[in-house]
Write an enzyme that holds these catalytic residues in place. Structure first.
Site, PDB file in Angstrom:
ATOM      1  N   THR A  28      35.890  51.020  41.599  1.00 22.80           N
ATOM      2  CA  THR A  28      36.528  50.053  42.603  1.00 22.80           C
ATOM      3  C   THR A  28      37.955  50.256  42.742  1.00 22.80           C
ATOM      4  OG1 THR A  28      34.971  48.333  41.829  1.00 22.80           O
ATOM      5  CG2 THR A  28      36.621  47.307  42.988  1.00 22.80           C
ATOM      6  N   LYS A 140      32.283  53.931  34.133  1.00 19.70           N
ATOM      7  CA  LYS A 140      31.557  52.891  34.896  1.00 19.70           C
ATOM      8  C   LYS A 140      30.123  53.179  35.377  1.00 19.70           C
ATOM      9  CE  LYS A 140      34.062  49.956  36.859  1.00 19.70           C
ATOM     10  NZ  LYS A 140      35.107  49.162  37.667  1.00 19.70           N
ATOM     11  N   GLU A 173      37.382  44.418  25.310  1.00 14.97           N
ATOM     12  CA  GLU A 173      37.800  44.509  26.789  1.00 14.97           C
ATOM     13  C   GLU A 173      37.248  42.819  27.081  1.00 14.97           C
ATOM     14  OE1 GLU A 173      35.704  47.773  28.705  1.00 14.97           O
ATOM     15  OE2 GLU A 173      33.783  46.538  28.548  1.00 14.97           O
TER      16      GLU A 173
END
Length: 266
Positions: A28, A140, A173
């Site tokens: 992204t 990802k 995270e």
């Protein structure tokens, strides 16, 4: 707006392995003034993910051109790029799978990030733990059920982001961001060897922290490590750096590192 393999459309084959198994990866990116910010870094991320997932024959030249073209249609937006293994195979086997599919989509930039840079973010500890898998750690991939559950739980609170631990109760995270904290001249970030996403902005911050004269350490640490922190930050490619003012019952007022990073990120 959405493109599939360069064509303007919003559908794919229901036999695509992204639909069947979450077989693919994504990134992204921020679009600013008609261009993709950190374009090369995003392409490198996708290439590394495809290598890990053993997805071959991606037309990287076409993908780069498609990303650049998509960015020219908006001055300030979010560009999401998905690569799937394509359609084919039987069951889990990818034998006979067709060419990889490139999916690009544009959406509005999250306006609340502008506000959070001023106010700071509040983090709430998620009850959803991340599983440990060294082979998939860092990339990802399209299997994001953990993040879906984390976000669903987060939306039932008043917090801005979720603080996420792994199955051993170690810091990893946030739901959609990486984590840093500072104590004096020492900056820490979780070790992502077994779980988590090694974000592009995380990599940039790690480089900047060292250049700014701080000591950087990747650690396996429990949540109590944040109790003695003077400053906490979260990062992703869109934010790109946000100060944190509260984690659970701990409060932070220092913005020393945030100020330095924010200045260098402009």
């Amino acid at each position: 707006m959405m493109w599939v393999n360069g064509d303007t459309r919003d559908n794919i084959d229901i036999r695509d392995r992204a639909v069947q198994f979450g077989d693919g990866c994504f990134t992204t990116a921020r679009v600013q003034q008609g261009s993709v910010r950190l374009l090369e870094a995003h392409l490198t991320r996708l290439q590394q993910a495809c290598e890990r997932l053993m997805i071959g024959d991606v037309d990287w030249y076409k993908l780069e051109k498609e990303m650049s073209f998509a960015a020219t249609t908006r001055s300030d937006a979010v560009l999401k790029v998905i690569l799937t293994r394509g359609s084919g195979g039987r069951g889990y086997s990818a034998t006979g799978c067709s060419q990889p599919v490139r999916i690009l989509s544009l959406s509005d930039y999250p306006a609340h990030y502008h506000t959070l840079r001023q106010t700071g973010a509040r983090l709430a500890l998620s009850s959803v733990r991340l599983g440990k898998n060294p082979h998939l750690a860092g990339i990802k991939h399209l299997n994001r059920l953990e993040q879906v559950l984390i976000r669903t739980e987060l939306e039932q609170t008043a917090a801005d982001e979720a603080l996420v631990l792994d199955s051993d109760a170690m810091l990893v995270e946030c739901c959609a961001a990486n984590l840093f904290w500072r104590t004096g001249n020492q900056v820490f970030t979780p070790d992502l060897t077994t779980s988590g996403v090694n974000g592009i902005q995380r990599q940039w911050v790690m480089q900047q922290v060292v250049q700014l004269g701080f000591t950087l350490t990747e650690v396996r640490a429990e949540i109590d490590a944040l109790a003695s922190a003077e400053e906490v930050l979260i990062t992703n490619a869109l934010m790109p750096v946000l100060p944190v003012y509260q984690v659970e019952n701990w409060h932070y007022s220092s913005r020393q590192l945030f100020g330095l990073l924010n200045h260098h990120n402009e």
